[in-house]
Write a protein that holds these residues in place. Structure first.
Motif, short mmCIF file in Angstrom:
data_model
loop_
_atom_site.label_atom_id
_atom_site.label_comp_id
_atom_site.label_asym_id
_atom_site.label_seq_id
_atom_site.Cartn_x
_atom_site.Cartn_y
_atom_site.Cartn_z
N LYS A 17 -12.54 -1.01 0.93
CA LYS A 17 -13.69 -1.16 0.22
C LYS A 17 -13.83 -1.20 -1.19
O LYS A 17 -14.57 -1.78 -1.49
N HIS A 18 -12.68 -0.89 -1.78
CA HIS A 18 -12.83 -0.84 -3.26
C HIS A 18 -12.17 -2.34 -3.50
O HIS A 18 -10.99 -2.54 -3.12
N PRO A 19 -12.93 -3.11 -4.45
CA PRO A 19 -12.54 -4.39 -4.54
C PRO A 19 -11.16 -4.76 -5.43
O PRO A 19 -10.40 -5.45 -4.74
N CYS A 20 -10.72 -3.87 -6.27
CA CYS A 20 -9.57 -4.11 -6.76
C CYS A 20 -8.39 -3.57 -5.88
O CYS A 20 -7.42 -4.24 -5.94
N TYR A 21 -8.64 -2.58 -5.23
CA TYR A 21 -7.52 -1.91 -4.26
C TYR A 21 -7.19 -3.00 -3.15
O TYR A 21 -6.18 -3.07 -2.56
N SER A 22 -8.43 -3.76 -2.47
CA SER A 22 -8.13 -4.47 -1.56
C SER A 22 -7.33 -5.89 -1.82
O SER A 22 -6.47 -6.01 -1.05
N VAL A 23 -7.54 -6.23 -3.03
CA VAL A 23 -6.81 -7.48 -3.58
C VAL A 23 -5.33 -6.84 -3.68
O VAL A 23 -4.08 -7.45 -3.29
N GLN A 24 -5.08 -5.87 -4.57
CA GLN A 24 -3.60 -5.27 -4.39
C GLN A 24 -3.12 -4.91 -3.12
O GLN A 24 -1.90 -5.23 -3.10
N LEU A 25 -3.79 -4.41 -2.03
CA LEU A 25 -3.13 -4.40 -0.77
C LEU A 25 -2.68 -5.45 -0.17
O LEU A 25 -1.59 -5.57 0.30
N ALA A 26 -3.65 -6.60 -0.49
CA ALA A 26 -3.07 -8.17 0.22
C ALA A 26 -1.95 -8.45 -0.45
O ALA A 26 -1.16 -8.96 0.08
N LEU A 27 -2.04 -8.24 -1.73
CA LEU A 27 -0.54 -8.58 -2.48
C LEU A 27 0.57 -7.71 -1.82
O LEU A 27 1.59 -8.46 -1.68
N ASP A 28 0.46 -6.56 -1.62
CA ASP A 28 1.55 -5.84 -1.25
C ASP A 28 1.85 -6.37 0.24
O ASP A 28 3.17 -6.39 0.50
N GLU A 29 0.95 -6.41 1.03
CA GLU A 29 0.99 -7.06 2.54
C GLU A 29 1.81 -8.46 2.49
O GLU A 29 2.60 -8.50 3.18
#
Length: 92
Positions: A17-29
């Motif tokens: 739900k946190h915009p910055c973390y959601s993109v970071q998570l997608a990069l990790d995945e």
């Protein structure tokens, strides 16, 4: 140079739900190597590189290996990353 994730300095919300973390998570995945660049939280006008290269002060923003920048709403960014379209995203 790896991809540079320009994000807010608030690193503890680990939810998509946190915009910055959601993109970071997608990069990790996606297994994309990246470097985190913590941008100032406030005032947004201090985000000089982001403003200069995207025309706006919103985060997150990605600085790609070729020097181009990519900025959309975080849900759209995460979707593009997960779909393997990170390279095509800046051009539409």
């Amino acid at each position: 140079m790896p991809v540079r994730l320009h994000r807010c300095p608030v690193m503890w919300p680990r939810t998509d739900k946190h915009p910055c973390y959601s993109v970071q998570l997608a990069l990790d995945e996606a297994g994309i190597e990246y470097e985190i660049v913590k941008e100032p939280l406030l005032p947004r006008s201090r985000r000089k590189d982001v403003i200069e290269n995207t025309g706006q002060s919103h985060l997150p923003a990605l600085e790609l290996e070729d020097g181009t920048w990519y900025r959309e709403e975080s849900a759209e960014m995460a979707k593009a990353i997960r779909a393997g379209k990170l390279r095509a995203a800046p051009d539409g």
